[in-house]
Design an enzyme around this catalytic site. Structure first.
Site, PDB file in Angstrom:
ATOM      1  N   HIS A 285     -15.057  38.771  14.489  1.00 31.24           N
ATOM      2  CA  HIS A 285     -14.731  38.975  15.902  1.00 31.24           C
ATOM      3  C   HIS A 285     -15.596  40.085  16.477  1.00 31.24           C
ATOM      4  O   HIS A 285     -15.919  41.068  15.799  1.00 31.24           O
ATOM      5  CB  HIS A 285     -13.253  39.322  16.062  1.00 31.24           C
ATOM      6  N   ASP A 302     -12.000  43.929  24.688  1.00 32.45           N
ATOM      7  CA  ASP A 302     -11.777  42.871  23.704  1.00 32.45           C
ATOM      8  C   ASP A 302     -11.293  41.631  24.441  1.00 32.45           C
ATOM      9  O   ASP A 302     -10.261  41.664  25.124  1.00 32.45           O
ATOM     10  CB  ASP A 302     -10.737  43.311  22.674  1.00 32.45           C
ATOM     11  N   CYS A 353     -16.352  35.091  21.432  1.00 30.44           N
ATOM     12  CA  CYS A 353     -16.132  36.532  21.545  1.00 30.44           C
ATOM     13  C   CYS A 353     -17.445  37.306  21.677  1.00 30.44           C
ATOM     14  O   CYS A 353     -17.527  38.291  22.416  1.00 30.44           O
ATOM     15  CB  CYS A 353     -15.329  37.039  20.358  1.00 30.44           C
TER      16      CYS A 353
END
Length: 395
Positions: A285, A302, A353
């Site tokens: 991630h 995030d 991501c």
């Protein structure tokens, strides 16, 4: 014949003897030695009490008032968990002292504070860290003292670009799209140059196809491309660290003596910039952390809406160390805070991501509002291929 008869006469006697011996051994419930039953729960309580006693011995060294470690106290009487004990000597109690006790093993810091309420009370009263603490102790102290600021209470920084709405963030046009398609075809080891010490190859660029996860080289190269506009007319002064920065920060700590040499070798003067971009790679991630010297905020972006308190603590300690070593300012100026950003675009799959992290960096560096969505990710991937190849960001 006599021999056989004798055997017949002795056999029943042997059988009776065996039955008698067996019958005497049947009552197995009689035990001659003394025995005291003990449950597993009682044993665990004894072990836990020994651990608490070890902590209590240590408390007497760092605090003028020992802590009550009675395990049998009623939970309803522990009122100091949510309040502050006025009798605690806040000048002596330190969270670092508790975490030094290697025999003590708690699952979470909250569990430690629950069993030792005076620690919690002291932390509420005293939120400073000792200058002589090691890197791990410093981070732990920072995590207990940092306050996460609600994003709704922050005043937005006014953009210096009045024409931000003229930016182009959607589909590529004719020749640009054809160029992107041709870039993806060929030898995967072919190099497309570098920016600073960040090289890029066709194999790296191919991670921008479809729903492939971005690798380190693409993220580092793209953020270096964003930072290359630093200081140009109408743009912020921006610097982008590579993923190596967080690896070194985790390994060596924020106050290691090698930081001064490392920053000098890379010719980085941290306080000359408005915004610092730091990519965070958590195995599978990507996220982005920023150091904004204008608003004195360390932000965590995030696309899944999560946060990393340990990462924020390390970076906060690093900035504090830079103030102490480069500016001779200790403690660091008031107003600094850490901020986990939640009112930001979120991804709707498990593969974009890295694209989100890169776009966060681009938009923040250009002072654009974060108004893109998951639906734009396929076009962003194509744009990033074009931008990396031409080494020029699309406006």
């Amino acid at each position: 014949m006599k021999h056989r008869a004798a055997r017949r006469r002795t056999f029943p006697q042997v059988r009776e003897t065996i039955n008698v011996m067996t019958s005497k051994a049947v009552p197995h419930h009689k035990i001659n030695r003394s025995y005291r039953p003990s449950s597993l729960q009682e044993q665990n309580m004894e072990k836990q009490q020994k651990r608490f006693d070890t902590v209590n011995q240590m408390l007497e060294k760092v605090s003028s008032k020992p802590v009550n470690t009675n395990l049998n106290q009623n939970n309803s009487n522990i009122s100091t968990q949510n309040g502050i004990d006025e009798d605690v000597d806040e000048s002596e109690v330190s969270i670092v002292g508790y975490l030094k006790a290697k025999p003590i093993k708690f699952q979470t810091l909250d569990e430690l504070l629950k069993n030792f309420p005076s620690v919690r009370a002291a932390l509420y009263k005293k939120r400073t860290a000792t200058s002589a603490a090691t890197s791990t102790e410093t981070i732990t102290s920072h995590l207990s003292s940092l306050q996460i600021t609600s994003q709704s209470t922050l005043s937005p920084i006014q953009s210096t670009k009045s024409a931000w709405r003229t930016r182009r963030t959607y589909a590529l046009i004719g020749n640009e799209l054809s160029l992107v398609q041709s870039i993806l075809v060929g030898d995967e080891n072919e190099s497309f140059g570098s920016i600073g010490d960040q090289p890029i190859t066709r194999k790296d660029i191919r991670t921008l196809r479809g729903l492939t996860w971005l690798n380190d080289e693409v993220v580092n190269f793209y953020l270096a491309l964003v930072a290359r506009e630093s200081g140009t007319p109408g743009n912020l002064r921006v610097y982008a660290f590579s993923t190596f920065f967080c690896s070194k920060l985790t390994k060596d700590g924020p106050t290691h003596t090698s930081w001064d040499r490392w920053m000098r070798r890379a010719n980085i003067t941290l306080f000359d910039y408005d915004l610092i971009l730091i990519p965070i790679h958590q195995g599978n991630h990507w996220a982005l952390t920023t150091i904004d010297f204008r608003s004195r905020c360390i932000g965590y972006y995030d696309s899944l809406g999560s946060t990393d308190d340990m990462c924020l603590g390390r970076i906060y300690a690093f900035v504090e160390h830079m103030y102490a070593t480069k500016r001779q300012i200790s403690p660091m100026p008031d107003g600094w805070r850490v901020q986990a950003m939640h009112m930001i675009p979120e991804q709707a799959n498990g593969s974009d991501c890295g694209v989100f992290a890169c776009q966060f960096g681009k938009y923040l560096a250009r002072e654009w509002p974060l108004d893109f969505t998951q639906a734009q990710m396929p076009q962003f991937r194509l744009q990033m291929i074009y931008e990396i190849y031409t080494k020029q960001l699309i406006v």
